[in-house]
Design a protein around this motif. Structure first.
Motif, PDB file in Angstrom:
ATOM      1  N   ALA A  16       0.806  -1.221   0.000  1.00 27.54           N
ATOM      2  CA  ALA A  16       0.000   0.000   0.000  1.00 27.54           C
ATOM      3  C   ALA A  16       0.841   1.273   0.000  1.00 27.54           C
ATOM      4  O   ALA A  16       0.378   2.318  -0.441  1.00 27.54           O
ATOM      5  N   PHE A  17       2.077   1.188   0.494  1.00 25.80           N
ATOM      6  CA  PHE A  17       2.850   2.427   0.668  1.00 25.80           C
ATOM      7  C   PHE A  17       4.095   2.524  -0.208  1.00 25.80           C
ATOM      8  O   PHE A  17       4.886   3.439  -0.047  1.00 25.80           O
ATOM      9  N   SER A  18       4.295   1.574  -1.099  1.00 28.33           N
ATOM     10  CA  SER A  18       5.464   1.720  -1.982  1.00 28.33           C
ATOM     11  C   SER A  18       5.036   2.411  -3.269  1.00 28.33           C
ATOM     12  O   SER A  18       4.368   1.831  -4.111  1.00 28.33           O
ATOM     13  N   PHE A  19       5.415   3.669  -3.393  1.00 27.44           N
ATOM     14  CA  PHE A  19       5.084   4.452  -4.572  1.00 27.44           C
ATOM     15  C   PHE A  19       6.326   4.640  -5.429  1.00 27.44           C
ATOM     16  O   PHE A  19       7.391   4.940  -4.902  1.00 27.44           O
ATOM     17  N   GLY A  20       6.189   4.497  -6.729  1.00 29.27           N
ATOM     18  CA  GLY A  20       7.284   4.877  -7.619  1.00 29.27           C
ATOM     19  C   GLY A  20       8.043   3.720  -8.254  1.00 29.27           C
ATOM     20  O   GLY A  20       8.903   3.932  -9.084  1.00 29.27           O
ATOM     21  N   GLY A  21       7.708   2.489  -7.896  1.00 32.69           N
ATOM     22  CA  GLY A  21       8.333   1.351  -8.565  1.00 32.69           C
ATOM     23  C   GLY A  21       9.803   1.179  -8.229  1.00 32.69           C
ATOM     24  O   GLY A  21      10.363   1.913  -7.422  1.00 32.69           O
ATOM     25  N   GLY A  22      10.421   0.188  -8.851  1.00 29.96           N
ATOM     26  CA  GLY A  22      11.842  -0.079  -8.646  1.00 29.96           C
ATOM     27  C   GLY A  22      12.172  -0.366  -7.195  1.00 29.96           C
ATOM     28  O   GLY A  22      11.578  -1.242  -6.577  1.00 29.96           O
ATOM     29  N   TYR A  23      13.107   0.415  -6.644  1.00 34.12           N
ATOM     30  CA  TYR A  23      13.555   0.170  -5.287  1.00 34.12           C
ATOM     31  C   TYR A  23      12.643   0.787  -4.230  1.00 34.12           C
ATOM     32  O   TYR A  23      12.951   0.707  -3.048  1.00 34.12           O
ATOM     33  N   ALA A  24      11.557   1.435  -4.637  1.00 33.90           N
ATOM     34  CA  ALA A  24      10.723   2.157  -3.674  1.00 33.90           C
ATOM     35  C   ALA A  24      10.230   1.256  -2.548  1.00 33.90           C
ATOM     36  O   ALA A  24      10.051   1.712  -1.417  1.00 33.90           O
ATOM     37  N   THR A  50      19.825  -8.909  -3.651  1.00 35.62           N
ATOM     38  CA  THR A  50      20.710  -9.382  -4.722  1.00 35.62           C
ATOM     39  C   THR A  50      19.966 -10.342  -5.650  1.00 35.62           C
ATOM     40  O   THR A  50      20.009 -10.202  -6.876  1.00 35.62           O
ATOM     41  N   ILE A  51      19.265 -11.315  -5.052  1.00 40.53           N
ATOM     42  CA  ILE A  51      18.520 -12.299  -5.844  1.00 40.53           C
ATOM     43  C   ILE A  51      17.448 -11.597  -6.687  1.00 40.53           C
ATOM     44  O   ILE A  51      17.261 -11.906  -7.862  1.00 40.53           O
ATOM     45  N   PRO A  56      13.814 -11.986 -12.837  1.00 48.51           N
ATOM     46  CA  PRO A  56      12.727 -11.095 -13.203  1.00 48.51           C
ATOM     47  C   PRO A  56      11.740 -11.016 -12.040  1.00 48.51           C
ATOM     48  O   PRO A  56      11.801 -11.829 -11.133  1.00 48.51           O
ATOM     49  N   GLY A  57      10.859 -10.051 -12.077  1.00 46.45           N
ATOM     50  CA  GLY A  57       9.854  -9.966 -11.014  1.00 46.45           C
ATOM     51  C   GLY A  57      10.151  -8.841 -10.053  1.00 46.45           C
ATOM     52  O   GLY A  57      11.303  -8.573  -9.736  1.00 46.45           O
ATOM     53  N   PRO A  58       9.095  -8.174  -9.582  1.00 49.79           N
ATOM     54  CA  PRO A  58       9.240  -7.033  -8.674  1.00 49.79           C
ATOM     55  C   PRO A  58       9.794  -7.467  -7.321  1.00 49.79           C
ATOM     56  O   PRO A  58       9.496  -8.567  -6.852  1.00 49.79           O
ATOM     57  N   ILE A  59      10.574  -6.595  -6.695  1.00 49.26           N
ATOM     58  CA  ILE A  59      11.227  -6.928  -5.430  1.00 49.26           C
ATOM     59  C   ILE A  59      10.202  -7.235  -4.334  1.00 49.26           C
ATOM     60  O   ILE A  59      10.401  -8.132  -3.525  1.00 49.26           O
ATOM     61  N   ALA A  60       9.054  -6.524  -4.330  1.00 48.01           N
ATOM     62  CA  ALA A  60       8.057  -6.751  -3.280  1.00 48.01           C
ATOM     63  C   ALA A  60       7.442  -8.146  -3.392  1.00 48.01           C
ATOM     64  O   ALA A  60       7.248  -8.833  -2.389  1.00 48.01           O
ATOM     65  N   VAL A  61       7.145  -8.564  -4.628  1.00 45.69           N
ATOM     66  CA  VAL A  61       6.573  -9.899  -4.836  1.00 45.69           C
ATOM     67  C   VAL A  61       7.615 -10.966  -4.488  1.00 45.69           C
ATOM     68  O   VAL A  61       7.316 -11.957  -3.819  1.00 45.69           O
TER      69      VAL A  61
ATOM     70  N   ALA B  79      -0.058   5.954 -16.918  1.00 48.85           N
ATOM     71  CA  ALA B  79       0.035   6.979 -15.867  1.00 48.85           C
ATOM     72  C   ALA B  79      -0.626   6.484 -14.587  1.00 48.85           C
ATOM     73  O   ALA B  79      -0.107   6.685 -13.482  1.00 48.85           O
ATOM     74  N   ILE B  80      -1.770   5.819 -14.722  1.00 44.24           N
ATOM     75  CA  ILE B  80      -2.462   5.260 -13.548  1.00 44.24           C
ATOM     76  C   ILE B  80      -1.580   4.195 -12.882  1.00 44.24           C
ATOM     77  O   ILE B  80      -1.408   4.194 -11.661  1.00 44.24           O
ATOM     78  N   ALA B  81      -0.991   3.319 -13.698  1.00 44.84           N
ATOM     79  CA  ALA B  81      -0.139   2.245 -13.153  1.00 44.84           C
ATOM     80  C   ALA B  81       1.055   2.823 -12.396  1.00 44.84           C
ATOM     81  O   ALA B  81       1.444   2.316 -11.348  1.00 44.84           O
ATOM     82  N   GLN B  82       1.619   3.919 -12.919  1.00 45.13           N
ATOM     83  CA  GLN B  82       2.814   4.486 -12.288  1.00 45.13           C
ATOM     84  C   GLN B  82       2.486   5.339 -11.072  1.00 45.13           C
ATOM     85  O   GLN B  82       3.331   5.538 -10.212  1.00 45.13           O
ATOM     86  N   SER B  83       1.242   5.868 -11.017  1.00 46.35           N
ATOM     87  CA  SER B  83       0.872   6.729  -9.889  1.00 46.35           C
ATOM     88  C   SER B  83       0.363   5.945  -8.697  1.00 46.35           C
ATOM     89  O   SER B  83       0.147   6.502  -7.635  1.00 46.35           O
ATOM     90  N   SER B  84       0.113   4.660  -8.889  1.00 47.44           N
ATOM     91  CA  SER B  84      -0.500   3.865  -7.829  1.00 47.44           C
ATOM     92  C   SER B  84       0.573   3.177  -6.994  1.00 47.44           C
ATOM     93  O   SER B  84       1.676   2.956  -7.465  1.00 47.44           O
ATOM     94  N   PRO B  85       0.220   2.818  -5.748  1.00 46.77           N
ATOM     95  CA  PRO B  85       1.202   2.094  -4.939  1.00 46.77           C
ATOM     96  C   PRO B  85       1.399   0.682  -5.469  1.00 46.77           C
ATOM     97  O   PRO B  85       0.541   0.168  -6.179  1.00 46.77           O
ATOM     98  N   GLY B  86       2.524   0.095  -5.123  1.00 43.24           N
ATOM     99  CA  GLY B  86       2.792  -1.285  -5.519  1.00 43.24           C
ATOM    100  C   GLY B  86       3.742  -1.371  -6.693  1.00 43.24           C
ATOM    101  O   GLY B  86       4.196  -0.359  -7.210  1.00 43.24           O
ATOM    102  N   ALA B  87       4.032  -2.614  -7.097  1.00 46.21           N
ATOM    103  CA  ALA B  87       4.980  -2.842  -8.178  1.00 46.21           C
ATOM    104  C   ALA B  87       4.389  -2.376  -9.509  1.00 46.21           C
ATOM    105  O   ALA B  87       3.232  -2.676  -9.803  1.00 46.21           O
ATOM    106  N   ILE B  88       5.192  -1.659 -10.302  1.00 46.23           N
ATOM    107  CA  ILE B  88       4.697  -1.124 -11.573  1.00 46.23           C
ATOM    108  C   ILE B  88       4.287  -2.248 -12.533  1.00 46.23           C
ATOM    109  O   ILE B  88       3.305  -2.130 -13.245  1.00 46.23           O
ATOM    110  N   ALA B  89       5.032  -3.348 -12.520  1.00 48.70           N
ATOM    111  CA  ALA B  89       4.733  -4.456 -13.427  1.00 48.70           C
ATOM    112  C   ALA B  89       3.346  -5.037 -13.122  1.00 48.70           C
ATOM    113  O   ALA B  89       2.557  -5.306 -14.033  1.00 48.70           O
TER     114      ALA B  89
END
Lengths: 191, 214
Positions: A16-24, A50-51, A56-61, B79-89
């Motif tokens: 719910a609180f990770s905004f911005g993708g990648g390392y967020a 590291t893994i 592939p796959g997001p760090i949170a998942v 834009a919606i996908a990038q503005s929302s919380p969670g993994a972008i993928a």
């Protein structure tokens, strides 16, 4: 509280609180998984990062699966992963449903604009928590004899140079630092 | 492998059929859901380099190849996908799934997106716990700690220099304050996020208000 409920709630917050993708998501995962619940040691958490870099796959998942698996087997992994993606599913679907082209989208972008510097700062902070114990044996910044890990500092400097000056691929750089350390330790042990 | 080889030759014709049906306004839900599932599964399994890359590839698949979503609409969805919380993928999979098939589309495309990392990490976690104490594995992972630290620091440097170059004093201040609060004072990450979000909301509200007044 049941461990399943804890796993679900911890990863719900991460989702719910990770905004911005990648390392967020990294600072949030560290806070919940290493700090609050102690499910992973800092060293295991670093290995997880590291893994995640190398698969592939997001760090949170990845973190949800890895931690859930370690704490409560496959059911734990499933519950943690569900917790992690549930906020996205709700938030994104609602936004997509109302299809905000107008002011609300601008508001969201405005909020995101201020979140970006905060996220950078928190990634830096989480990165230091990984870097400092890698370079200093006691885990605290001090250049006393035996505390400063010179070989790791060299690997770090080499890696930073390859990444920032020569623009090497991150996966390649990490494999290289792993290989250099293996050669060094093998040399010390057998020669 | 056998099943995959069987599917490859027919995939083109199935896609063509779906495209025709969509063009004629006749949606075949089963085929759309199947396409969604296998597209997100494939992209999630073979895309390295994070969510932004996956979103670009989703656009290529559903806008450029299949013509199921038009370009402008896709930009809004991204834009919606990038503005929302969670993994972008995952968010990217959700918007595309919702757009093409509603809630069932969301479920199917999310499942496709998370199945590959779930399986890969489950396997790795088994090996990790079995081989963590092995001399070679331990040496390599130790060395990689230096590598991954360098990767994170270089990412932070790129992101931070973008913020410094923008010369936005308030954003610069947010960055410094949040770092001190989080690293030195141990302020909870969620409070840092809520604080920064509040500043952003106030700034945007003032900008709208100012814009309306002038």
């Amino acid at each position: 509280m049941s461990v399943y409920v804890e796993l679900f709630l911890a990863f719900l917050q991460i989702g719910a609180f990770s905004f911005g993708g990648g390392y967020a998501a990294m600072p949030l995962i560290q806070e919940q998984v290493v700090g609050k619940y102690g499910w992973l040691s800092l060293s295991d958490f670093t290995d997880l990062v590291t893994i995640s870099q190398m698969t592939p796959g997001p760090i949170a998942v990845n973190a949800a699966t890895f931690v859930g698996e370690n704490i409560a087997g496959i059911p734990g992994a499933v519950i943690a992963t569900l917790g992690c993606i549930l906020p996205s599913c709700i938030f994104v679907t609602v936004l997509a449903h109302f299809y905000l082209k107008y002011q609300k989208m601008a508001m969201l972008q405005g909020i995101l604009g201020s979140l970006r510097p905060a996220v950078v700062a928190m990634i830096f902070s989480a990165g230091l928590l990984i870097l400092v114990p890698a370079l200093f044996r006691s885990g605290a910044v001090s250049f006393l004899a035996g505390n400063f890990h010179i070989r790791m500092a060299v690997w770090f400097a080499v890696a930073l140079f390859l990444l920032m000056k020569l623009k090497w691929d991150p996966i390649l750089v990490m494999v290289l630092t792993g290989a250099m350390e293996l050669v060094a330790q093998t040399w010390i042990r057998f020669c | 492998m056998y099943a995959m080889n069987q599917n490859v030759p027919s995939e083109e014709s199935v896609q063509q059929k779906i495209t025709n049906q969509l063009a004629g306004g006749k949606h075949n839900r089963g085929q759309i859901l199947r396409q969604l599932f296998f597209s997100t599964l494939y992209l999630s399994a073979f895309t390295f380099g994070g969510g932004y890359v996956i979103v670009t590839l989703l656009k290529k698949k559903f806008v450029d190849d299949l013509h199921w979503i038009d370009e402008d609409e896709m930009l809004d969805l991204v834009a919606i996908a990038q503005s929302s919380p969670g993994a972008i993928a995952v968010n990217g999979a959700i918007v595309v799934g919702y757009k093409l098939a509603g809630i069932p589309g969301v479920l199917v495309s999310v499942l496709g997106a998370i199945l590959p990392p779930f399986i890969i990490i489950t396997a790795i976690s088994f090996f990790y716990n079995a081989f963590k104490s092995n001399f070679i594995v331990q040496a390599v992972l130790t060395g990689m700690k230096a590598g991954v630290s360098a990767v994170i620091i270089s990412v932070v440097f790129d992101m931070a220099s973008g913020i410094v170059k923008s010369k936005d004093m308030i954003n610069l201040l947010i960055m410094v304050i949040v770092f001190i609060a989080n690293y030195f004072l141990g302020v909870n990450v969620i409070w840092c996020i809520l604080g920064a979000a509040a500043v952003g909301a106030i700034r945007t509200a003032i900008r709208f208000h100012g814009g309306a007044a002038s």
